[in-house]
Structure formats: structure tokens, C-alpha cells
Design a protein around this motif. Structure first.
Motif, mmCIF file in Angstrom:
data_model
loop_
_atom_site.group_PDB
_atom_site.id
_atom_site.type_symbol
_atom_site.label_atom_id
_atom_site.label_comp_id
_atom_site.label_asym_id
_atom_site.label_seq_id
_atom_site.Cartn_x
_atom_site.Cartn_y
_atom_site.Cartn_z
ATOM 1 N N LYS A 111 1.964 7.842 -5.785
ATOM 2 C CA LYS A 111 0.833 8.696 -6.154
ATOM 3 C C LYS A 111 0.975 10.078 -5.547
ATOM 4 O O LYS A 111 0.768 11.087 -6.225
ATOM 5 N N LEU A 112 1.316 10.097 -4.269
ATOM 6 C CA LEU A 112 1.434 11.399 -3.615
ATOM 7 C C LEU A 112 2.525 12.212 -4.279
ATOM 8 O O LEU A 112 2.384 13.412 -4.498
ATOM 9 N N THR A 149 -9.104 4.234 2.247
ATOM 10 C CA THR A 149 -8.024 3.258 2.405
ATOM 11 C C THR A 149 -7.170 3.589 3.626
ATOM 12 O O THR A 149 -6.645 2.694 4.263
ATOM 13 N N GLY A 150 -7.068 4.881 3.947
ATOM 14 C CA GLY A 150 -6.251 5.257 5.109
ATOM 15 C C GLY A 150 -6.852 4.739 6.403
ATOM 16 O O GLY A 150 -6.155 4.151 7.236
ATOM 17 N N TYR A 207 0.660 4.579 -2.216
ATOM 18 C CA TYR A 207 0.599 5.924 -1.637
ATOM 19 C C TYR A 207 1.775 6.800 -2.086
ATOM 20 O O TYR A 207 1.587 7.901 -2.583
ATOM 21 N N TYR A 250 -10.596 8.380 -1.682
ATOM 22 C CA TYR A 250 -9.662 7.246 -1.767
ATOM 23 C C TYR A 250 -8.749 7.207 -0.544
ATOM 24 O O TYR A 250 -8.600 6.168 0.100
ATOM 25 N N TYR A 251 -8.156 8.353 -0.225
ATOM 26 C CA TYR A 251 -7.196 8.328 0.888
ATOM 27 C C TYR A 251 -7.897 8.126 2.228
ATOM 28 O O TYR A 251 -7.384 7.439 3.112
ATOM 29 N N ALA A 278 -3.064 13.892 -4.787
ATOM 30 C CA ALA A 278 -3.279 14.004 -3.344
ATOM 31 C C ALA A 278 -4.702 14.488 -3.078
ATOM 32 O O ALA A 278 -5.369 14.974 -3.985
ATOM 33 N N PRO A 279 -5.149 14.365 -1.837
ATOM 34 C CA PRO A 279 -6.539 14.728 -1.553
ATOM 35 C C PRO A 279 -6.754 16.240 -1.537
ATOM 36 O O PRO A 279 -5.849 17.010 -1.221
ATOM 37 N N LYS A 309 0.835 -1.201 0.000
ATOM 38 C CA LYS A 309 0.000 0.000 0.000
ATOM 39 C C LYS A 309 0.878 1.263 0.000
ATOM 40 O O LYS A 309 0.665 2.182 -0.778
ATOM 41 N N TRP A 323 -9.784 11.697 -4.899
ATOM 42 C CA TRP A 323 -8.596 11.305 -4.132
ATOM 43 C C TRP A 323 -8.852 11.455 -2.637
ATOM 44 O O TRP A 323 -8.336 10.658 -1.845
ATOM 45 N N SER A 324 -9.639 12.439 -2.246
ATOM 46 C CA SER A 324 -9.973 12.559 -0.814
ATOM 47 C C SER A 324 -10.649 11.293 -0.324
ATOM 48 O O SER A 324 -10.272 10.717 0.699
#
Ligand code: HEM
Ligand SMILES: [Cu+2]
Lengths: 580, 234
Positions: free
Chosen positions: B142-143, B174-175, B139, B170-171, B148-149, B134, B167-168
Motif C-alpha cells: 500500500k505504501l 493498526t500501527g 503495509y 488506518y495507519y 500513505a497517511p 500486516k 489512511w491516517s
């Protein structure tokens, strides 16, 4: 409920209140206790302290509203309580006012009323009424008290740093964009988030306790109705609170990282926040009222010496309320929804009134031909019936689309929820505290002082909030620091009412202190109750009962059973046992 | 008072077997009538707790669904940036770990401490792999590409103005899930340590194994929903 044996396993065991280890040792003992009774008492003091803080804010809000803010022709300002009185400072005064009602609402909702009955009285009496030695997870119970304290400290800290002015509902986008309040908003939201965990853990603990720790012989329908109410409450707490958890977490992310979910600039939706918020906060109004309803069932049947009317109807209506409470949240946003959705939510809202009314009728039927004792708990229970009826019935015009358009965000709403939350829950809580005071602390309170306090609270309450119904229908919006001159009479009456309320609470406070210091010792069963908590000593011994409890009769069989620790001269059976 | 199964005097007491945490020496809390009741209570408590976890994620799924409906293009564009192979690999890893943790419970019930330890170790390795994939393959790349969110979004080739919102979600989704993976791994480590040190779990004492395993299954379950929603459907 008779106990089978008279062998005394724990005969030499002292009351749970007996200090054992000197001053420091006793403090340590309380801070690390896993005894549900001590934790209940600790919750009781904590929530009453919060009630005091929230109450001071409420009095200040009412004081500001005693007079409208007027600017005379020569520039002098009257009627502004907060901030220096010059034209530039009106905004400052309003800001302070906004902070005060926000902290009043946030404290009262999250730190006082949600934990009030379940965590204080529920913790103390749920295991006792089930005939159990403790709740299922005693350490988790203590842990949830600490979470509560930490959450409350966050809240108090946010206030000390200057407070927030978002209202207790933290509506976006305001709550995510008031930059001046940055850290305090975060702290306050975090407080509500943390307090949610405490609420979840308490609810979880009570559900498991009710399932697994009922005394032998106690089936589901032999449980006191207070337990049914707490059980239904706990279900809501467990199922609704996680949603506010994620909502507040998203709000925090929104503030910190601007994730955009509630931010229209990024494509987010502020009304989504309201949906999330009320998906929790509507069910939670039943977290507030259901335990209160449970108390009323106990008080009415014990102090009228009558079998509760419609036991199963009351029990099931608690579950019914819990179920319906999850599908009506939209009635807080009628003005922000499509027509079809509003109509559906309106219809569902009316459904809630049905189980509520079922309870009401059953309580009144319980009183019929009872031998009603006029004492403080009974007075409070009767006040509850009166006030909560008003609170519930005024919910209906709010649930109807046409009328809500006019009443939404007005003082009518303020009056409605105070009649339910204060006229309902707080009144029931006070009744319950009086009813169980002798059991909790082993002392009687002064009945006359208690009744005087109750009458003052009743009068003060009605004066404070009845006036607000009229203000609301005339168009007074909520959350304003000033108003047009025409409203002043009613506002003045309302503020006077808040002072009478204060007087009533002070009478109770002194009565309680007097009782703790010099009250006569309480017998184990002063009211002749039949639920299990009256079978043990007042205050209960450390392990609750001297011997294993075996349940042999129902909690309300006043027509066939002489209460434990009482004889027939005190509490005679009815001459001709009622036939049913 | 009660010990459910007093140590058998015939067995030579070794170091571990005199320890109060050794599974045969475990009693039950005094407010329960017996050990079974305690076990049932703990399990019911765990199930209730899991229901709260599901409701917590329900909020995220709900937000996902609403914004997907509002901005289908952004959602399609966003999910094209996710590589289903990493997601799929992680799904396989979690499924495997669910199987091993279940075998661990079985081993505890049979009193096979060695098998319990073995299964827990495999589960924990899976947890580590999951987090590693992950972070390292998803992460971080991508970041650093700006995906990013919210307002941190700086990816220059976005197709849709609402991609930051994707993306918000998504993060956050999954976060928070990854956080649960870590908490679950923490629980399993605790169980593992007690299994190694004290042989704490056996046929009459495996509440903690069972409950941690339940938690782990939940972590798996949530991923089973996150994976197709985020990676597979466009
Ligand atoms: C018969 C049952 C009830 C009905 C039909 C009902 C209906 C409503 C409606 C439609 C509103 C929204 C009004 C508006 O904002 O325009 C409302 C607000 C409110 N109700 Fe009730 N209600 C009922 C019982 C209760 C109970 C038992 C409580 C609490 C113990 C309660 C607490 C509240 C609160 C706190 C608000 C306002 C929240 C805010 O905007 O700050 N209600 N009620
Ligand atoms: Cu509501």
C-alpha cells in the motif's frame, strides 16, 4: 486506632531517614529505594522545585504587566520589560511574554499541581493511613518517579532551548504550525505525554493498594477521608490520562507527519483537538482538587477535635465529583459548539457544584462547637474554605451560557482557576505539608513563623487574583502583554500581590529549613490525631509500624478515644460525649 | 521469609529445582500478607492497566467515527482498498493465539510445564505471522502504491479528496495496535524463557503467565473491533 499487641517485631529498627552507608551509599540508597516514604519525599522535593520554576515565570509575567507598553509621540517606549526598548522590538517582547506564561502554565499544571498532593503526600501517607507496609507495587512506584523526572527534563529542556508559546493547552492549528518552534513544541508535548504515564502508574498503584492492603479491621467506611479523596483521584487519573496520551500522540504525528486529523486543510478538525484535550483536562482539574479536599477533611477534624460531619456524604461526594467530571468538558468550548450541545454541557456543569457544595457544608458543620486550635494547618484549612468557595462559585457564571460569552478567555477565567487551583489545591497542599511535617521529618516547625507565612500568602493571593475578577468583567483578555491605561490600577495591585505571595512562600521556606536544621524533635502524635500514621514514630520507622496494625476505632472518634501516644491531660475527651 | 510451598525434600533436587525462580521456591513480597493477596493485587493492577489501554484506543475509534460521519465517501472508498481476506486471516490467527495463550495459563495452573511451553510457542508463531501478513501483504504494497497517511498520500486514482485522512486513521489505528502486538509478544517471550530455564510457573505461581495472557487477549479484542470497522463496513 489502637494496636492490639505491644510486641515489637521491629524494635531496633531506625527511622526511614537514618543514613546507613556513607554519602555516596546514601544517595544510591535513595535513588534505588522502593520505600514509599522516600519516594514520597523525593516527589515532594521534585514538585516543589517545579513550583519554584513555575513561580519565577509567574513573577516575571506579573512584572511585565506592572505597566502597559506605551509608545510616546517621540517614539520612546515605556513599560516593556523584555527585549530592547525600540518600536521594532515590541513583537520580541510579546514573544518572550508568550513563552513565559506558557511555561508557567505547563510547568504548574503538568509538573507541579497534578503530581503535587497525590504523588508527594499520597505516596507518603496512603500506606501509613491504611496500616500497610508499602504500596502494592513498590518498584512501579519508583519507576513512576523516574518517568516523572524524565518527563520534567523534557519540559525543562524545551524551555532551555528557547521555550514554546502555545499556551499550556497546545491548541491546534497553532501548535502544529508554529514552524520556528518545531522541536521545542515536540519536546514540550512529549513531556506532557511522558508525565501522563507517571500519573497513570501512581493512580493504578493507589487503587490496588486501597483495595488490597487495608489493615485488618479497616472497612471501606473506616478509611480516613484523605484516602477516599486519593482513591477518587486515582480513578480519574487512570481513566482520563490515556485519552490525553492518545491526543498528544496524535498531535505529535500531526506535527511530524501531517496526518491531518486536526488540520482543516486536510479535512481535519481543530475543535476535535479541544474536545479530546478537555475530555482529559477537565477531569484532571479534579485530580488537582480532590486530594486537597481530602487534606482539608483531615486537618479540620484533627485540629478542631471533632468527628467529621457527614463522613459518608464527603466520601461519596468525592466519587460523585469523579463521575460528573467526565461529562462536562464541553464547557471550555461553548463558543465552538451548537446550541443544544452547549445547553446540555452547561446543565451538566452546574451538577458539579452539588457534590462540591456538599463537602463545603459538611466541613463548616464539622467546625461547629469544635475546640478549634489556631495553628498553621488550621489557618490554611480555613483559608481553603474561603478561597475555594469563591473559586467554585465563580465557576457557575462561567458555566452559564449567557455570561460565559462575555467572560470566556478573559481574566475572569484566569482568576477563577487560580482561586480553585491555587486557593484550593496549593493552599491545601501547604496546610497538609504543615500538618504532616512533624511526621515526615521528625521535627516541629515554628508555629508563629508558619502562621505569619500563611497570613502573607492569604493576603497576597487575594490581592493578586481578586483584582483579576474585576479586570475580567471589565474586558481584560487573558494572555496579553499589554493593556489599556484604564486597567493599570488593578494590574499594579495584582503585581504587588504577587510580591506579598512571594514573601509568604519565602517565610515558609526559611521556616522549613530552620525546622530541618534546628527544629525541636517532634513527638509521634503532636496534634492528637487518630488516623494510623500517628501511631508510629516521627519520622516513621522503615517498615512503618512496630507491629501488625489492628484497627479498633474510626479515624475521627475524638469523643470516645484518647489518641495514641497522648494522654487525657493533653487531649481530654469531651465532658458529655456527643450523642449521635 | 515465607515460601509458600517449601521444596519437597523427597524429590531429588535437580538443577532447576534449587533455583530461586523455580515455582515452588517463590515467596511473596513482604508487604503482602500472603501469596493470594499478592496475586489478587497484581491481577487487579493488570485489569486497571487494560482499562487504560482501551481508553487509549477509544480516542482513535472516536476520531474514526467522527470522520466517517463527516466524509462517508472517503471512508467507503478507503475501505475498498483493504483486502478483507488478509484482515480475516489475521483475525483467525489472533483468535487462535488467544485460545493457545489461555491454554497456556491452564497448563501453568496444572503444573504442566511442557504444555505451557508448547502453547506459548504456538502463540508466538501466531504473533509473528500476524505481523508478517500486516507488513508484507498490507503495509508495504500500500505504501509503495502511494496510499500513505496525510500529506504523504500520492495515490493518483483517489475518488475522494479526504482519502488521505482515512489512511491516517488506518495507519495510526493498526500501527498502534501492531505496536501492542509486539509488546505483548515481548512479554510472552519473557514468560517463555523463564518457563524453559527455571520452570518458573506452576499451580501456586502463575501471575506473570496470567497477566501476559490478559494483555494478549486485549490485543486480540482491539483487533476484533478494528477489523470490521476498517475492512468490512464500507
Ligand atoms: C464548582 C465547580 C466548577 C465549575 C462550575 C467550573 C466551571 C468552569 C468553566 C465553565 C470554565 C471555562 C471558562 C471559559 O473558558 O470560558 C472553567 C475554566 C477552568 N477551570 Fe473551572 N470550574 C469549577 C471548578 C474548578 C476546579 C476545582 C478547578 C481546578 C482545581 C478548575 C480549574 C479550571 C481551569 C484551569 C480552567 C481554565 C483552563 C484554561 O482555559 O486554561 N475549575 N471552569
Ligand atoms: Cu472544566
Amino acid at each position: 486506632m489502637t494496636t492490639a499487641e505491644t510486641t515489637h517485631d521491629h524494635h531496633d529498627e531506625g527511622s526511614y531517614l537514618t543514613p546507613k552507608y556513607g554519602v555516596m551509599g546514601t544517595i544510591w540508597d535513595w535513588m534505588t529505594t522502593v520505600d514509599h516514604k522516600k519516594i514520597g519525599v523525593m516527589y515532594l522535593f521534585a514538585v516543589l522545585f517545579m513550583f519554584f520554576l513555575g513561580g519565577v515565570a509567574a513573577l516575571a509575567v506579573r512584572l511585565e504587566l506592572l505597566e502597559p507598553v506605551r509608545v510616546a509621540a517621540d517614539g520612546t517606549i515605556t513599560g516593556q520589560l523584555f527585549g530592547p526598548a525600540n518600536p521594532e522590538s515590541i513583537a520580541t517582547g510579546n514573544n518572550i511574554f508568550n513563552r513565559l506564561f506558557t511555561l508557567h502554565g505547563a510547568i504548574m499544571v503538568f509538573m507541579f499541581i497534578i503530581p503535587s498532593v497525590p504523588a508527594a503526600l499520597g505516596n507518603f501517607f496512603l500506606p501509613l493511613m491504611l496500616g500497610a507496609k508499602d504500596v502494592a507495587f513498590p518498584r512501579l512506584n519508583l519507576f513512576s518517579w523516574y518517568i516523572y523526572v524524565v518527563g520534567s527534563l523534557f519540559g525543562v529542556f524545551s524551555i532551555i532551548l528557547g521555550g514554546v508559546d502555545t499556551g499550556w493547552t497546545f491548541y491546534t492549528p497553532y501548535s502544529t504550525t508554529t514552524d520556528a518552534d518545531h522541536w521545542r513544541v515536540l519536546l514540550m508535548v512529549l513531556a506532557a505525554f511522558v508525565l501522563g504515564f507517571s500519573s497513570i502508574l501512581t493512580g493504578l498503584n493507589f487503587i490496588v493498594t486501597t483495595h488490597k492492603l487495608r489493615a485488618p479491621g479497616m472497612g471501606w467506611f473506616d478509611m480516613p477521608l484523605f484516602i477516599w479523596a486519593i482513591y477518587a483521584t486515582s480513578i480519574i487519573q487512570v481513566l482520563a490520562t490515556p485519552v490525553i496520551g492518545i491526543t498528544l500522540l496524535l498531535l505529535i504525528f500531526e506535527r511530524l507527519f501531517k496526518v491531518g486529523i486536526f488540520d482543516p486543510a486536510l479535512g481535519g478538525d481543530p475543535v476535535l483537538y479541544q474536545h479530546f484535550f478537555w475530555f482529559y483536562s477537565h477531569p484532571v482539574v479534579y485530580v488537582m482538587i480532590l486530594p486537597g479536599m481530602g487534606i482539608i477533611s483531615e486537618i479540620l477534624s484533627v485540629h478542631a477535635r471533632k468527628h467529621i460531619f457527614g463522613y459518608r456524604a464527603i466520601a461519596f461526594s468525592s466519587l460523585g465529583i469523579a463521575a460528573v467530571s467526565f461529562i462536562v468538558w464541553g464547557h471550555h468550548m461553548f463558543t465552538a459548539m451548537g446550541e443544544l450541545a452547549s445547553t446540555i454541557f452547561s446543565a451538566l456543569t452546574f451538577l458539579v457544584a452539588i457534590p462540591t457544595a456538599i463537602k463545603m457544608f459538611n466541613w463548616i458543620a464539622t467546625l461547629y462547637k469544635g475546640s478549634i486550635a489556631i495553628n498553621t494547618p488550621m489557618l490554611y484549612a480555613l483559608s481553603f474554605l474561603f478561597l475555594f468557595s469563591i473559586g467554585g462559585l465563580t465557576g457557575l457564571p462561567l458555566g452559564a451560557l449567557a455570561t460565559d460569552l462575555h467572560l470566556h478567555d478573559s481574566y475572569f477565567v484566569v482568576a477563577h482557576f487560580h482561586y480553585t487551583m491555587m486557593g484550593g489545591t496549593v493552599i491545601a497542599f501547604l496546610g497538609g505539608i504543615h500538618h504532616w511535617w512533624p511526621k515526615m521529618f521528625g521535627r516541629m516547625y515554628n508555629e508563629r513563623a508558619g502562621m505569619i507565612g500563611c497570613v502573607l500568602v492569604f493576603i497576597g493571593f487575594n490581592l493578586t487574583f481578586m483584582t483579576q475578577f474585576f479586570l475580567g468583567t471589565q474586558g481584560m483578555p487573558r494572555r496579553y502583554a499589554s493593556y489599556i491605561d484604564e486597567f493599570q490600577t488593578l494590574h499594579v495591585l495584582s503585581t504587588y500581590g504577587s510580591w506579598i505571595l512571594l514573601a509568604g512562600f519565602l517565610v515558609h521556606l526559611f521556616n522549613f529549613i530552620h525546622s530541618l536544621v534546628a527544629g525541636p524533635k517532634a513527638p509521634p502524635n503532636p496534634w492528637g490525631g487518630l488516623t494510623l500514621e500517628w501511631e508510629t514514630e516521627s519520622p516513621p520507622i522503615e517498615h512503618n509500624f512496630h507491629h501488625e496494625v489492628l484497627v479498633q476505632h474510626g479515624p475521627y472518634d475524638f469523643d470516645t478515644v484518647v489518641p495514641p501516644h497522648c494522654d487525657e491531660r493533653e487531649f481530654p475527651l469531651p465532658e458529655t460525649p456527643a450523642s449521635h | 521469609m515465607a515460601t509458600i510451598d517449601a521444596p519437597n525434600p523427597d524429590i531429588q533436587a535437580t538443577g532447576a529445582q534449587t533455583h530461586p525462580l523455580y515455582w515452588k521456591n517463590r515467596g511473596f513480597a513482604h508487604h503482602f500478607r500472603n501469596a493470594d493477596e499478592q496475586f489478587d493485587a497484581c491481577k487487579l493492577g493488570m485489569w486497571l492497566f487494560l482499562s487504560t489501554e482501551i481508553l487509549l484506543f477509544a480516542g482513535i475509534f472516536c476520531a474514526y467515527a467522527i470522520f466517517r460521519m463527516l466524509y462517508p465517501e472517503a471512508w467507503a472508498a478507503g475501505s475498498h482498498h483493504l483486502d478483507w481476506r488478509f484482515g480475516g486471516l489475521n483475525t483467525v490467527i489472533l483468535l487462535l493465539s488467544s485460545w493457545t495463550v489461555a491454554s497456556g495459563v491452564r497448563a501453568a495452573q496444572l503444573g504442566n510445564n511442557a504444555a505451557l511451553i508448547r502453547n506459548l510457542v504456538i502463540t508466538l508463531i501466531c504473533a509473528g505471522l500476524f505481523v508478517f501478513i500486516k507488513l508484507y501483504f498490507e503495509y508495504i504494497p500500500k505504501l509503495s502504491a502511494g496510499k500513505a497517511p496525510g500529506t504523504f498520500f500520492s495515490y493518483p486514482y483517489a475518488h475522494d479528496p479526504h482519502e488521505p485522512l482515512w489512511w491516517s486513521i488506518y495507519y495510526i489505528g493498526t500501527g498502534i495496535h501492531a505496536l501492542h502486538v509486539l509488546i505483548g509478544a515481548g512479554l510472552l517471550i519473557w514468560v517463555l524463557v523463564r518457563a524453559i530455564r527455571y520452570e518458573a510457573y506452576g499451580p501456586t505461581e502463575y501471575t506473570m503467565v496470567e497477566n501476559s495472557a490478559l494483555y494478549w487477549h486485549l490485543v486480540d479484542l482491539i483487533w476484533i473491533f478494528l477489523f470490521p470497522l476498517l475492512y468490512l463496513i464500507h
